[in-house]
Scaffold this active site. Structure first.
Site, PDB file in Angstrom:
ATOM      1  N   HIS A  48     -13.456   2.164   0.453  1.00 13.33           N
ATOM      2  CA  HIS A  48     -13.397   1.053   1.418  1.00 13.33           C
ATOM      3  C   HIS A  48     -14.001  -0.215   0.819  1.00 13.33           C
ATOM      4  O   HIS A  48     -14.450  -1.103   1.549  1.00 13.33           O
ATOM      5  CB  HIS A  48     -14.196   1.351   2.707  1.00 13.33           C
ATOM      6  CG  HIS A  48     -13.664   2.443   3.557  1.00 13.33           C
ATOM      7  ND1 HIS A  48     -14.487   3.346   4.209  1.00 13.33           N
ATOM      8  CD2 HIS A  48     -12.400   2.789   3.885  1.00 13.33           C
ATOM      9  CE1 HIS A  48     -13.749   4.187   4.895  1.00 13.33           C
ATOM     10  NE2 HIS A  48     -12.471   3.887   4.710  1.00 13.33           N
ATOM     11  N   ARG A 101     -13.189  14.524   8.916  1.00 15.66           N
ATOM     12  CA  ARG A 101     -13.979  14.879   7.726  1.00 15.66           C
ATOM     13  C   ARG A 101     -15.431  15.150   8.109  1.00 15.66           C
ATOM     14  O   ARG A 101     -15.980  14.455   8.963  1.00 15.66           O
ATOM     15  CB  ARG A 101     -13.939  13.740   6.697  1.00 15.66           C
ATOM     16  CG  ARG A 101     -12.598  13.623   6.000  1.00 15.66           C
ATOM     17  CD  ARG A 101     -12.538  12.416   5.096  1.00 15.66           C
ATOM     18  NE  ARG A 101     -11.476  11.515   5.511  1.00 15.66           N
ATOM     19  CZ  ARG A 101     -11.308  10.277   5.066  1.00 15.66           C
ATOM     20  NH1 ARG A 101     -12.144   9.775   4.183  1.00 15.66           N
ATOM     21  NH2 ARG A 101     -10.325   9.543   5.507  1.00 15.66           N
ATOM     22  N   ASN A 114       0.874  -1.174   0.000  1.00 19.01           N
ATOM     23  CA  ASN A 114       0.000   0.000   0.000  1.00 19.01           C
ATOM     24  C   ASN A 114       0.911   1.224   0.000  1.00 19.01           C
ATOM     25  O   ASN A 114       1.468   1.594   1.022  1.00 19.01           O
ATOM     26  CB  ASN A 114      -0.881  -0.030   1.254  1.00 19.01           C
ATOM     27  CG  ASN A 114      -1.859   1.134   1.290  1.00 19.01           C
ATOM     28  OD1 ASN A 114      -1.812   2.028   0.446  1.00 19.01           O
ATOM     29  ND2 ASN A 114      -2.742   1.122   2.280  1.00 19.01           N
ATOM     30  N   ARG A 131      -2.666  -1.993  -3.407  1.00 20.04           N
ATOM     31  CA  ARG A 131      -3.936  -1.297  -3.164  1.00 20.04           C
ATOM     32  C   ARG A 131      -3.935  -0.031  -4.018  1.00 20.04           C
ATOM     33  O   ARG A 131      -2.956   0.726  -4.016  1.00 20.04           O
ATOM     34  CB  ARG A 131      -4.029  -0.906  -1.700  1.00 20.04           C
ATOM     35  CG  ARG A 131      -5.200  -0.005  -1.442  1.00 20.04           C
ATOM     36  CD  ARG A 131      -5.213   0.530  -0.039  1.00 20.04           C
ATOM     37  NE  ARG A 131      -6.386   1.349   0.143  1.00 20.04           N
ATOM     38  CZ  ARG A 131      -6.372   2.530   0.733  1.00 20.04           C
ATOM     39  NH1 ARG A 131      -5.266   3.023   1.217  1.00 20.04           N
ATOM     40  NH2 ARG A 131      -7.479   3.219   0.856  1.00 20.04           N
ATOM     41  N   GLU A 163      -8.155  -5.970   4.832  1.00 16.60           N
ATOM     42  CA  GLU A 163      -8.038  -5.561   3.429  1.00 16.60           C
ATOM     43  C   GLU A 163      -6.810  -6.193   2.773  1.00 16.60           C
ATOM     44  O   GLU A 163      -6.830  -6.550   1.600  1.00 16.60           O
ATOM     45  CB  GLU A 163      -7.975  -4.041   3.340  1.00 16.60           C
ATOM     46  CG  GLU A 163      -9.325  -3.417   3.681  1.00 16.60           C
ATOM     47  CD  GLU A 163      -9.249  -1.958   4.087  1.00 16.60           C
ATOM     48  OE1 GLU A 163      -9.475  -1.112   3.230  1.00 16.60           O
ATOM     49  OE2 GLU A 163      -8.956  -1.682   5.268  1.00 16.60           O
TER      50      GLU A 163
END
Ligand code: AMP
Length: 407
Positions: free
Chosen positions: A180, A241, A7, A91, A385
């Site tokens: 996601h 956020r 990643n 990823r 993941e």
């Protein structure tokens, strides 16, 4: 087969090496501060002790070299040579409308990822740097890309279109994509397996609640709607956020506070959410603790967070005309019993009933937290993941080998 999962971020590179014979992690690590004065490499061989080194690592190619040095190190390594790496899975955050599933890296695939740089300017160029770095050092190792958006490509237009002039969609691909996806796909499939029921028969809402957070309506195994949109800013309230907000707030605040586009972007992405409302932290552990000590800002931040998760679960139950399973995952979803309890206590009208002892039990395993008489199953499913990326990479590389052998 050994699969390395990477990643790559703009100044970091995370890795995990899997032995796919038993899906066990052999080693994992992280290179931080790439391109800065002192980069830090942390390497953790499974069952061994953590190694931390400060070095000069100027770019992603150097980061990949150092990672390989560590993986093959005579003392701390887990491989005798880099030729024991059979494939690499990356990823990639944004696959746009181009990528509906994971694919092998080819010159055309790289070109298409470049064309998507505009949609994810912070992420996709960094992923590409990781892909090119591997290519330079291990030119014969197949690479696979796994997209955060791919799982959501099954959303119908009613879910993915914004009600704005369609020319913006046609010219600039402005629409909802969702993120996601690797996590929502992993936890929905794992939940169905755990329940011993075909995913194709289930109506699920998966709640990925971490620093970033999103809910997905998974209808019969496919993403039907999800709370993040064109970017990961839409939807739930998150650590820093804002999540959903009246778009008119943006020009209004810009005018009143004389903000530039960059400033307003930074305000909504980095200075909003739990951090803005609590006034001191984006971290749910700290918010929860402060709330329990009577901090008013923390109380409101927690309540708003819970309220929005609950609204999305209710909305998606309506969107799917039913609900069989709710899944909680990621840092907050897996670890905060009080948050799960507060979300679910307002959803009894859907037939959701938690079992308090199951909800509060400490475990890192997949588990049911609903009561035996709950009409809806509520599960905690630890997300993974990296494993999902490793599985996709393994499958694609094995299919390629089989088709080469047949052809
Ligand atoms: P992630 O992005 O999945 O690593 O999740 C990070 C978030 O999980 C942060 O807000 C953490 O505070 C939160 N988190 C981790 N452990 C707990 C816990 N025991 N209780 C509440 N929040 C937690």
């Amino acid at each position: 087969m050994n699969i390395l999962v990477i990643n790559a971020g703009s100044s970091s590179l995370k890795y995990q090496l899997y032995d796919m014979a038993n899906e066990k992690v052999l080693a994992k690590g992280l290179v931080e501060r790439i391109g800065m004065d002192s980069s830090i490499l942390t390497h953790m061989p499974t069952g061994g002790s953590e190694i931390r080194e400060v070095r000069e690592i100027l770019d992603h190619t150097a980061a990949v070299k150092h990672m390989l040095d560590m993986l093959t190190h005579p003392e701390h390594g887990v491989l005798s040579g880099s030729d024991e790496i059979d494939a690499i899975g990356h990823r990639v955050v944004h696959g746009g409308e181009t990528f509906q599933e994971s694919v092998l890296v080819t010159p055309e695939v790289k070109q298409k990822i470049r064309e998507l740089f505009d949609l994810a300017p912070l992420h996709n160029p960094a992923h590409m740097a990781g892909i090119l770095a591997v290519e330079a050092i291990l030119p014969n190792v197949p690479q696979v890309v796994v997209f955060d958006t791919a799982f959501h490509q099954t959303m119908p237009p009613t879910s993915y279109m914004y009600a704005i002039p369609t020319v913006l969609y046609r010219r600039h691909k402005i629409r909802r994509y969702g993120f996601h996806g690797t996590s929502h796909a992993y936890v929905s499939r794992t939940a169905a397996e755990f329940l011993g029921r075909p995913v194709e028969e289930l109506k699920m809402v998966t709640c990925h609640l971490g620093n970033g957070a999103s809910c997905t309506a998974v209808l019969h195994g496919k993403s039907y709607d999800t709370s993040m949109g064109m970017t990961p800013l839409e939807g739930l309230m998150m650590g820093t956020r804002s999540g959903d907000l009246d778009p008119a707030v943006v020009p209004y605040a810009m005018g009143k506070e004389d903000l530039t586009l960059n400033e307003v972007n930074s305000m909504l992405n980095k200075h909003s959410g739990l951090l803005a409302i609590s006034g001191f932290s984006s971290d749910m552990r700290e918010i929860t603790e402060a709330m329990q000590n009577g901090h008013e800002g923390a109380h409101l931040a927690f309540d708003m967070y819970v309220y929005r998760v609950r609204k999305y679960i209710g909305a998606y139950a309506a969107a799917m005309n039913g609900l069989d399973v709710v899944v909680f995952t990621a840092g907050i979803g897996e670890n905060s019993a009080i948050l799960r309890q507060r979300v679910c206590e307002g959803l009894t009208f859907l037939g959701i009933r938690l079992d308090a002892a199951r909800n509060e039990a400490k475990s890192r395993e997949i588990r049911r937290i609903s009561a035996d008489d709950s009409r809806v199953e509520v599960l905690v499913v630890p997300t993974n993941e990296e494993l999902m990326i490793a599985r996709d990479t393994f499958r694609i590389v094995r299919e390629r080998t089989a088709s080469k052998a047949n052809g």
